[in-house]
Write a protein that holds these residues in place. Structure first.
Motif, PDB file in Angstrom:
ATOM      1  N   GLN A 253       0.733  -0.937  -0.117  1.00 56.98           N
ATOM      2  CA  GLN A 253      -0.164   0.028   0.149  1.00 56.98           C
ATOM      3  C   GLN A 253       0.971   1.238  -0.050  1.00 56.98           C
ATOM      4  O   GLN A 253       0.394   2.337  -0.649  1.00 56.98           O
ATOM      5  CB  GLN A 253      -0.814  -0.003   1.139  1.00 56.98           C
ATOM      6  N   ASN A 254       1.958   1.143   0.835  1.00 60.12           N
ATOM      7  CA  ASN A 254       2.831   2.479   0.663  1.00 60.12           C
ATOM      8  C   ASN A 254       3.724   2.574  -0.548  1.00 60.12           C
ATOM      9  O   ASN A 254       4.151   3.606  -0.900  1.00 60.12           O
ATOM     10  CB  ASN A 254       3.804   2.326   1.855  1.00 60.12           C
ATOM     11  N   ASN A 255       3.858   1.507  -1.563  1.00 61.58           N
ATOM     12  CA  ASN A 255       4.450   1.645  -2.438  1.00 61.58           C
ATOM     13  C   ASN A 255       5.892   2.087  -2.572  1.00 61.58           C
ATOM     14  O   ASN A 255       6.269   3.044  -3.368  1.00 61.58           O
ATOM     15  CB  ASN A 255       3.559   2.636  -3.479  1.00 61.58           C
ATOM     16  N   GLN A 256       6.606   1.777  -1.566  1.00 60.74           N
ATOM     17  CA  GLN A 256       7.953   2.461  -1.142  1.00 60.74           C
ATOM     18  C   GLN A 256       8.948   1.447  -0.764  1.00 60.74           C
ATOM     19  O   GLN A 256       8.547   0.426  -0.171  1.00 60.74           O
ATOM     20  CB  GLN A 256       7.851   3.434  -0.066  1.00 60.74           C
ATOM     21  N   LYS A 257      10.121   1.569  -1.279  1.00 61.76           N
ATOM     22  CA  LYS A 257      11.246   0.614  -0.654  1.00 61.76           C
ATOM     23  C   LYS A 257      12.405   1.446  -0.246  1.00 61.76           C
ATOM     24  O   LYS A 257      12.499   2.471  -0.866  1.00 61.76           O
ATOM     25  CB  LYS A 257      11.596  -0.274  -1.907  1.00 61.76           C
ATOM     26  N   VAL A 258      13.296   1.017   0.537  1.00 60.83           N
ATOM     27  CA  VAL A 258      14.615   1.814   0.978  1.00 60.83           C
ATOM     28  C   VAL A 258      15.559   1.043   0.524  1.00 60.83           C
ATOM     29  O   VAL A 258      15.570   0.097   0.255  1.00 60.83           O
ATOM     30  CB  VAL A 258      14.439   1.596   2.617  1.00 60.83           C
ATOM     31  N   ALA A 259      16.527   2.164   0.053  1.00 55.41           N
ATOM     32  CA  ALA A 259      17.674   1.657  -0.463  1.00 55.41           C
ATOM     33  C   ALA A 259      18.893   1.810   0.635  1.00 55.41           C
ATOM     34  O   ALA A 259      18.985   2.981   1.217  1.00 55.41           O
ATOM     35  CB  ALA A 259      18.082   2.403  -1.682  1.00 55.41           C
ATOM     36  N   VAL A 260      19.492   0.944   0.902  1.00 58.24           N
ATOM     37  CA  VAL A 260      20.811   0.785   1.849  1.00 58.24           C
ATOM     38  C   VAL A 260      22.012   0.668   1.160  1.00 58.24           C
ATOM     39  O   VAL A 260      22.162  -0.524   0.434  1.00 58.24           O
ATOM     40  CB  VAL A 260      20.357  -0.397   3.041  1.00 58.24           C
ATOM     41  N   LEU A 261      22.976   1.361   1.202  1.00 55.62           N
ATOM     42  CA  LEU A 261      24.064   1.093   0.763  1.00 55.62           C
ATOM     43  C   LEU A 261      25.110   0.274   1.333  1.00 55.62           C
ATOM     44  O   LEU A 261      25.243   0.494   2.546  1.00 55.62           O
ATOM     45  CB  LEU A 261      24.923   2.635   0.355  1.00 55.62           C
ATOM     46  N   LYS A 262      25.705  -0.901   0.764  1.00 60.58           N
ATOM     47  CA  LYS A 262      26.561  -1.685   1.577  1.00 60.58           C
ATOM     48  C   LYS A 262      27.652  -2.302   0.426  1.00 60.58           C
ATOM     49  O   LYS A 262      27.648  -1.891  -0.752  1.00 60.58           O
ATOM     50  CB  LYS A 262      25.847  -3.138   1.835  1.00 60.58           C
TER      51      LYS A 262
ATOM     52  N   ILE B 246      14.909  -2.728   0.347  1.00 59.70           N
ATOM     53  CA  ILE B 246      14.257  -3.650   1.503  1.00 59.70           C
ATOM     54  C   ILE B 246      12.856  -2.825   1.702  1.00 59.70           C
ATOM     55  O   ILE B 246      12.824  -1.639   1.570  1.00 59.70           O
ATOM     56  CB  ILE B 246      15.273  -3.498   2.888  1.00 59.70           C
ATOM     57  N   ALA B 247      11.731  -3.675   1.761  1.00 58.37           N
ATOM     58  CA  ALA B 247      10.613  -3.239   2.124  1.00 58.37           C
ATOM     59  C   ALA B 247      10.582  -2.520   3.583  1.00 58.37           C
ATOM     60  O   ALA B 247      11.233  -3.408   4.417  1.00 58.37           O
ATOM     61  CB  ALA B 247       9.455  -4.174   2.199  1.00 58.37           C
ATOM     62  N   PRO B 248      10.061  -1.417   3.950  1.00 62.47           N
ATOM     63  CA  PRO B 248      10.564  -0.874   5.122  1.00 62.47           C
ATOM     64  C   PRO B 248       9.549  -1.669   6.381  1.00 62.47           C
ATOM     65  O   PRO B 248       9.955  -1.458   7.435  1.00 62.47           O
ATOM     66  CB  PRO B 248      10.000   0.635   4.976  1.00 62.47           C
ATOM     67  N   LYS B 249       8.222  -1.992   6.222  1.00 68.56           N
ATOM     68  CA  LYS B 249       7.734  -2.570   7.250  1.00 68.56           C
ATOM     69  C   LYS B 249       8.015  -4.120   7.721  1.00 68.56           C
ATOM     70  O   LYS B 249       8.282  -4.349   8.566  1.00 68.56           O
ATOM     71  CB  LYS B 249       6.042  -2.524   7.016  1.00 68.56           C
ATOM     72  N   SER B 250       8.155  -4.733   6.443  1.00 68.30           N
ATOM     73  CA  SER B 250       8.270  -6.161   6.614  1.00 68.30           C
ATOM     74  C   SER B 250       9.747  -6.439   6.803  1.00 68.30           C
ATOM     75  O   SER B 250      10.145  -7.547   7.119  1.00 68.30           O
ATOM     76  CB  SER B 250       7.617  -6.696   5.573  1.00 68.30           C
ATOM     77  N   LYS B 251      10.725  -5.558   6.358  1.00 62.37           N
ATOM     78  CA  LYS B 251      12.009  -5.646   6.362  1.00 62.37           C
ATOM     79  C   LYS B 251      12.241  -7.002   5.388  1.00 62.37           C
ATOM     80  O   LYS B 251      13.453  -7.723   5.325  1.00 62.37           O
ATOM     81  CB  LYS B 251      12.658  -6.308   7.653  1.00 62.37           C
ATOM     82  N   PHE B 252      11.498  -7.267   4.319  1.00 65.91           N
ATOM     83  CA  PHE B 252      11.679  -8.033   3.234  1.00 65.91           C
ATOM     84  C   PHE B 252      12.882  -7.656   2.161  1.00 65.91           C
ATOM     85  O   PHE B 252      12.599  -6.717   1.519  1.00 65.91           O
ATOM     86  CB  PHE B 252      10.520  -8.602   2.593  1.00 65.91           C
TER      87      PHE B 252
END
Length: 164
Positions: A80-89, A151-157
């Motif tokens: 529903q939020n339609n967002q994903k978080v980018a983490v640099l590694k 990464i999906a922010p709520k589920s951390k998938f």
């Protein structure tokens, strides 16, 4: 940094919901079966059986719905939020190895002696964890490169890996 989900990301998140559908269904099915067997032998009047079946069946249906929602709610929120978080590694190391498909061959003395199907497995080692990647990404990166983890922010998938 955040980005919008792609169609593949939404498909992956929906695919993760499958256990939230299967487990409550079997809870409902098993509970209803046990209830029918128990009440069929215990109650003698048809009206009492009908009321008992209705009440217990409704209880199992509500319980299954609640369990399904609780198991899948974080995935629903991510979609529903339609967002994903980018983490640099940082890519520590990349490896490739020959691997075999499980159950693809038959190594017995029977007449249909088939060898196992083999393939090349491509892996990144990031933060001492192995992640399987596609061949194109594997060939485009080298040790020490920076990669984005989506990464999906709520589920951390973990959705995907992309080169910086």
């Amino acid at each position: 940094m955040t980005k919008n989900l792609t169609k593949q990301d939404i498909k992956d998140l929906r695919y993760q919901c499958r256990m939230g559908y299967i487990i409550p269904f079997f809870i409902f099915l098993l509970g209803s079966t046990v209830t029918i067997i128990f009440y069929e032998s215990y109650f003698k009047h048809e009206i009492t059986k009908t009321l008992a079946y209705s009440f217990i069946g409704l209880t199992y249906a509500i319980s299954a719905s609640v369990i399904s929602h609780r198991m899948n709610r974080k995935y629903y929120q991510d979609i529903q939020n339609n967002q994903k978080v980018a983490v640099l590694k940082t890519l520590q190391r990349k490896t490739s190895k020959r691997d075999f498909e499980a159950g693809s061959g038959n190594m017995t003395t029977l007449p249909h002696n088939n060898p196992m199907n083999e393939f090349i497995r491509y892996d990144f080692i990031i933060d001492n964890t192995i992640y399987r990647v596609k061949k194109e990404l594997f060939e485009s990166c080298s040790d020490g490169d920076q990669v984005y983890f989506y990464i999906a922010p709520k589920s951390k998938f973990h959705l995907s890996i992309e080169k910086e």
